[in-house]
Motif scaffolding. Structure first.
Motif, PDB file in Angstrom:
ATOM      1  N   ASP A   1       0.446  13.820  -4.037  1.00 29.61           N
ATOM      2  CA  ASP A   1       0.191  14.425  -2.736  1.00 29.61           C
ATOM      3  C   ASP A   1      -0.776  13.528  -1.985  1.00 29.61           C
ATOM      4  OD1 ASP A   1       1.798  16.579  -3.378  1.00 29.61           O
ATOM      5  OD2 ASP A   1       0.130  17.858  -3.985  1.00 29.61           O
ATOM      6  N   LEU A   2      -0.450  13.231  -0.732  1.00 31.55           N
ATOM      7  CA  LEU A   2      -1.271  12.362   0.096  1.00 31.55           C
ATOM      8  C   LEU A   2      -1.776  13.135   1.307  1.00 31.55           C
ATOM      9  CD1 LEU A   2       0.974   9.150   0.095  1.00 31.55           C
ATOM     10  CD2 LEU A   2      -1.022   9.625  -1.341  1.00 31.55           C
ATOM     11  N   TYR A   3      -3.062  12.984   1.570  1.00 30.25           N
ATOM     12  CA  TYR A   3      -3.722  13.598   2.719  1.00 30.25           C
ATOM     13  C   TYR A   3      -4.561  12.522   3.392  1.00 30.25           C
ATOM     14  CZ  TYR A   3      -2.718  17.794  -0.020  1.00 30.25           C
ATOM     15  OH  TYR A   3      -2.096  18.775  -0.754  1.00 30.25           O
ATOM     16  N   SER A   4      -4.632  12.526   4.709  1.00 30.96           N
ATOM     17  CA  SER A   4      -5.486  11.561   5.399  1.00 30.96           C
ATOM     18  C   SER A   4      -6.436  12.292   6.337  1.00 30.96           C
ATOM     19  CB  SER A   4      -4.649  10.540   6.166  1.00 30.96           C
ATOM     20  OG  SER A   4      -4.016  11.147   7.271  1.00 30.96           O
ATOM     21  N   PHE A   5      -7.546  11.627   6.610  1.00 31.97           N
ATOM     22  CA  PHE A   5      -8.523  12.152   7.569  1.00 31.97           C
ATOM     23  C   PHE A   5      -9.177  10.959   8.254  1.00 31.97           C
ATOM     24  CE2 PHE A   5     -10.752  11.603   3.596  1.00 31.97           C
ATOM     25  CZ  PHE A   5     -11.988  11.069   3.950  1.00 31.97           C
TER      26      PHE A   5
ATOM     27  N   SER B   1      -8.869   3.267   1.774  1.00 24.87           N
ATOM     28  CA  SER B   1      -9.163   2.960   3.171  1.00 24.87           C
ATOM     29  C   SER B   1      -7.844   2.851   3.922  1.00 24.87           C
ATOM     30  CB  SER B   1      -9.927   1.637   3.274  1.00 24.87           C
ATOM     31  OG  SER B   1      -9.069   0.560   2.930  1.00 24.87           O
ATOM     32  N   ALA B   2      -7.925   2.629   5.220  1.00 22.13           N
ATOM     33  CA  ALA B   2      -6.719   2.527   6.047  1.00 22.13           C
ATOM     34  C   ALA B   2      -5.843   1.352   5.622  1.00 22.13           C
ATOM     35  CB  ALA B   2      -7.096   2.397   7.522  1.00 22.13           C
ATOM     36  N   THR B   3      -6.434   0.328   5.019  1.00 22.78           N
ATOM     37  CA  THR B   3      -5.657  -0.846   4.605  1.00 22.78           C
ATOM     38  C   THR B   3      -5.181  -0.748   3.155  1.00 22.78           C
ATOM     39  OG1 THR B   3      -7.678  -2.026   4.003  1.00 22.78           O
ATOM     40  CG2 THR B   3      -6.824  -2.351   6.250  1.00 22.78           C
ATOM     41  N   GLY B   4      -5.585   0.281   2.447  1.00 22.52           N
ATOM     42  CA  GLY B   4      -5.186   0.436   1.047  1.00 22.52           C
ATOM     43  C   GLY B   4      -3.821   1.101   0.913  1.00 22.52           C
ATOM     44  N   ASP B   5      -3.034   0.646  -0.021  1.00 29.30           N
ATOM     45  CA  ASP B   5      -1.720   1.221  -0.294  1.00 29.30           C
ATOM     46  C   ASP B   5      -1.891   2.361  -1.307  1.00 29.30           C
ATOM     47  OD1 ASP B   5       0.816   1.886  -1.210  1.00 29.30           O
ATOM     48  OD2 ASP B   5       1.473  -0.186  -1.415  1.00 29.30           O
ATOM     49  N   PRO B   6      -1.679   3.626  -0.898  1.00 33.74           N
ATOM     50  CA  PRO B   6      -1.942   4.751  -1.792  1.00 33.74           C
ATOM     51  C   PRO B   6      -0.985   4.854  -2.984  1.00 33.74           C
ATOM     52  CG  PRO B   6      -1.040   5.542   0.271  1.00 33.74           C
ATOM     53  CD  PRO B   6      -1.273   4.072   0.436  1.00 33.74           C
ATOM     54  N   THR B   7      -0.011   3.963  -3.061  1.00 32.83           N
ATOM     55  CA  THR B   7       0.852   3.950  -4.247  1.00 32.83           C
ATOM     56  C   THR B   7       0.305   2.989  -5.303  1.00 32.83           C
ATOM     57  OG1 THR B   7       2.310   2.204  -3.399  1.00 32.83           O
ATOM     58  CG2 THR B   7       2.884   4.497  -2.853  1.00 32.83           C
ATOM     59  N   MET B   8      -0.741   2.232  -4.950  1.00 33.04           N
ATOM     60  CA  MET B   8      -1.313   1.251  -5.874  1.00 33.04           C
ATOM     61  C   MET B   8      -2.752   1.629  -6.207  1.00 33.04           C
ATOM     62  SD  MET B   8       0.236  -2.243  -4.249  1.00 33.04           S
ATOM     63  CE  MET B   8      -0.367  -3.214  -5.610  1.00 33.04           C
TER      64      MET B   8
ATOM     65  N   ALA C   1     -17.067   4.954   9.616  1.00 29.05           N
ATOM     66  CA  ALA C   1     -16.052   5.534  10.498  1.00 29.05           C
ATOM     67  C   ALA C   1     -14.721   4.851  10.205  1.00 29.05           C
ATOM     68  CB  ALA C   1     -16.450   5.340  11.961  1.00 29.05           C
ATOM     69  N   GLY C   2     -13.643   5.611  10.220  1.00 27.85           N
ATOM     70  CA  GLY C   2     -12.326   5.049   9.946  1.00 27.85           C
ATOM     71  C   GLY C   2     -11.395   6.093   9.377  1.00 27.85           C
ATOM     72  N   THR C   3     -10.196   5.665   9.046  1.00 30.56           N
ATOM     73  CA  THR C   3      -9.178   6.561   8.488  1.00 30.56           C
ATOM     74  C   THR C   3      -9.069   6.321   6.991  1.00 30.56           C
ATOM     75  OG1 THR C   3      -7.983   6.634  10.579  1.00 30.56           O
ATOM     76  CG2 THR C   3      -6.744   7.237   8.597  1.00 30.56           C
ATOM     77  N   TYR C   4      -8.966   7.406   6.238  1.00 29.56           N
ATOM     78  CA  TYR C   4      -8.916   7.364   4.781  1.00 29.56           C
ATOM     79  C   TYR C   4      -7.753   8.216   4.283  1.00 29.56           C
ATOM     80  CZ  TYR C   4     -13.507   5.340   5.307  1.00 29.56           C
ATOM     81  OH  TYR C   4     -14.541   4.521   5.664  1.00 29.56           O
ATOM     82  N   THR C   5      -7.235   7.856   3.128  1.00 28.90           N
ATOM     83  CA  THR C   5      -6.164   8.622   2.491  1.00 28.90           C
ATOM     84  C   THR C   5      -6.633   9.097   1.127  1.00 28.90           C
ATOM     85  OG1 THR C   5      -4.450   7.361   3.632  1.00 28.90           O
ATOM     86  CG2 THR C   5      -3.774   8.566   1.655  1.00 28.90           C
ATOM     87  N   ILE C   6      -6.395  10.365   0.851  1.00 28.99           N
ATOM     88  CA  ILE C   6      -6.676  10.975  -0.444  1.00 28.99           C
ATOM     89  C   ILE C   6      -5.346  11.071  -1.190  1.00 28.99           C
ATOM     90  CG2 ILE C   6      -7.456  13.064  -1.639  1.00 28.99           C
ATOM     91  CD1 ILE C   6      -8.910  13.763   1.075  1.00 28.99           C
ATOM     92  N   ARG C   7      -5.355  10.676  -2.442  1.00 24.99           N
ATOM     93  CA  ARG C   7      -4.169  10.826  -3.292  1.00 24.99           C
ATOM     94  C   ARG C   7      -4.531  11.715  -4.474  1.00 24.99           C
ATOM     95  NH1 ARG C   7      -1.292   6.061  -6.773  1.00 24.99           N
ATOM     96  NH2 ARG C   7      -1.097   7.347  -8.614  1.00 24.99           N
ATOM     97  N   VAL C   8      -3.729  12.764  -4.681  1.00 23.24           N
ATOM     98  CA  VAL C   8      -3.876  13.658  -5.827  1.00 23.24           C
ATOM     99  C   VAL C   8      -2.609  13.535  -6.653  1.00 23.24           C
ATOM    100  CG1 VAL C   8      -4.223  16.044  -6.591  1.00 23.24           C
ATOM    101  CG2 VAL C   8      -5.190  15.286  -4.404  1.00 23.24           C
ATOM    102  N   ASN C   9      -2.767  13.360  -7.952  1.00 24.04           N
ATOM    103  CA  ASN C   9      -1.582  13.370  -8.798  1.00 24.04           C
ATOM    104  C   ASN C   9      -1.874  14.036 -10.134  1.00 24.04           C
ATOM    105  OD1 ASN C   9      -2.528  10.264  -8.815  1.00 24.04           O
ATOM    106  ND2 ASN C   9      -1.904  10.826 -10.884  1.00 24.04           N
ATOM    107  N   ASN C  10      -0.800  14.441 -10.766  1.00 29.80           N
ATOM    108  CA  ASN C  10      -0.824  15.076 -12.067  1.00 29.80           C
ATOM    109  C   ASN C  10      -1.090  13.967 -13.083  1.00 29.80           C
ATOM    110  OD1 ASN C  10      -0.325  16.771 -14.222  1.00 29.80           O
ATOM    111  ND2 ASN C  10       1.578  17.568 -13.397  1.00 29.80           N
ATOM    112  N   TYR C  11      -2.183  14.048 -13.832  1.00 30.51           N
ATOM    113  CA  TYR C  11      -2.561  12.973 -14.743  1.00 30.51           C
ATOM    114  C   TYR C  11      -1.807  13.017 -16.067  1.00 30.51           C
ATOM    115  CZ  TYR C  11      -5.377  10.092 -17.848  1.00 30.51           C
ATOM    116  OH  TYR C  11      -5.796   9.156 -18.745  1.00 30.51           O
ATOM    117  N   PHE C  12      -1.794  14.160 -16.700  1.00 33.03           N
ATOM    118  CA  PHE C  12      -1.251  14.212 -18.050  1.00 33.03           C
ATOM    119  C   PHE C  12      -0.282  15.366 -18.266  1.00 33.03           C
ATOM    120  CE2 PHE C  12      -1.646  15.112 -22.658  1.00 33.03           C
ATOM    121  CZ  PHE C  12      -1.198  13.893 -23.131  1.00 33.03           C
ATOM    122  N   SER C  13      -0.418  16.416 -17.491  1.00 31.13           N
ATOM    123  CA  SER C  13       0.412  17.601 -17.700  1.00 31.13           C
ATOM    124  C   SER C  13       1.882  17.282 -17.439  1.00 31.13           C
ATOM    125  CB  SER C  13      -0.017  18.732 -16.754  1.00 31.13           C
ATOM    126  OG  SER C  13      -1.374  19.032 -16.949  1.00 31.13           O
TER     127      SER C  13
END
Length: 176
Positions: A63-67, A112-119, A158-170
């Motif tokens: 799940d990806l969220y940005s602010f 950060s805004a330049t980070g790839d949330p899949t990596m 100041a800037g745009t950020y992305t939060i990534r939540v994932n299922n770790y082990f379940s």
């Protein structure tokens, strides 16, 4: 009654609303996850204020969220799925009645805004269990694998950020 009973998500020993636990013992939230939100193009946008997000993950879901921050700020992010004042909090966050119960096991990353949330390697910070039990926490009180604190984690420009939540082990689905 102040104790988590069968069928309750939370029990804060009162019938007051707007305190994270509703009078009917369900966790209150500000934003509900909207699927799909697992790609950069489908990232769910959040306001840059204190927010409680209600989400769910399947085994391979992210799940990806940005602010966007318009000024520097200190940010704390924590995953939980229960509030039980009789269960001792085992995390490092500042809200100590949050709990992780059941088979929940999460990872949390901040980009950060330049980070790839899949990596994962591009994340500014990441955690898999500094919250209560197997839940994640990012912020000023987080420590690395050697127990060393990073007092600047969560201090953001100041800037745009992305939060990534994932299922770790379940292997099954989980709600947060």
């Amino acid at each position: 009654n102040g104790a988590l009973d069968t069928g309750e998500e939370c029990d804060d020993d009162n019938t007051t609303g707007s305190d994270r636990c509703s009078p009917t013992c369900t966790i209150e939230f500000d934003v509900a996850e909207v699927e799909p939100n697992n790609t950069a193009a489908a990232t769910q946008v959040l306001a840059a204020t204190d927010q409680i997000v209600r989400g769910a993950l399947t085994a391979n879901d992210i799940d990806l969220y940005s602010f966007t921050l318009t000024a520097p700020a200190t940010v704390e992010l924590e995953i939980y799925n229960s509030i039980d004042p009789t269960d001792p909090y085992e995390g490092v966050g500042t809200i100590t009645n949050l709990d992780c119960v059941g088979s929940i096991d999460t990872e949390l990353f901040l980009f950060s805004a330049t980070g790839d949330p899949t990596m994962e390697a591009m994340a500014l910070a990441g955690d898999d269990e500094e919250g209560d039990e197997r839940c994640s926490y990012l912020g000023l009180h987080d420590t690395d694998e050697d127990g060393v604190a990073n007092p600047m984690e969560g201090v953001l420009a100041a800037g745009t950020y992305t939060i990534r939540v994932n299922n770790y082990f379940s292997s099954g689905s989980l709600a947060y």
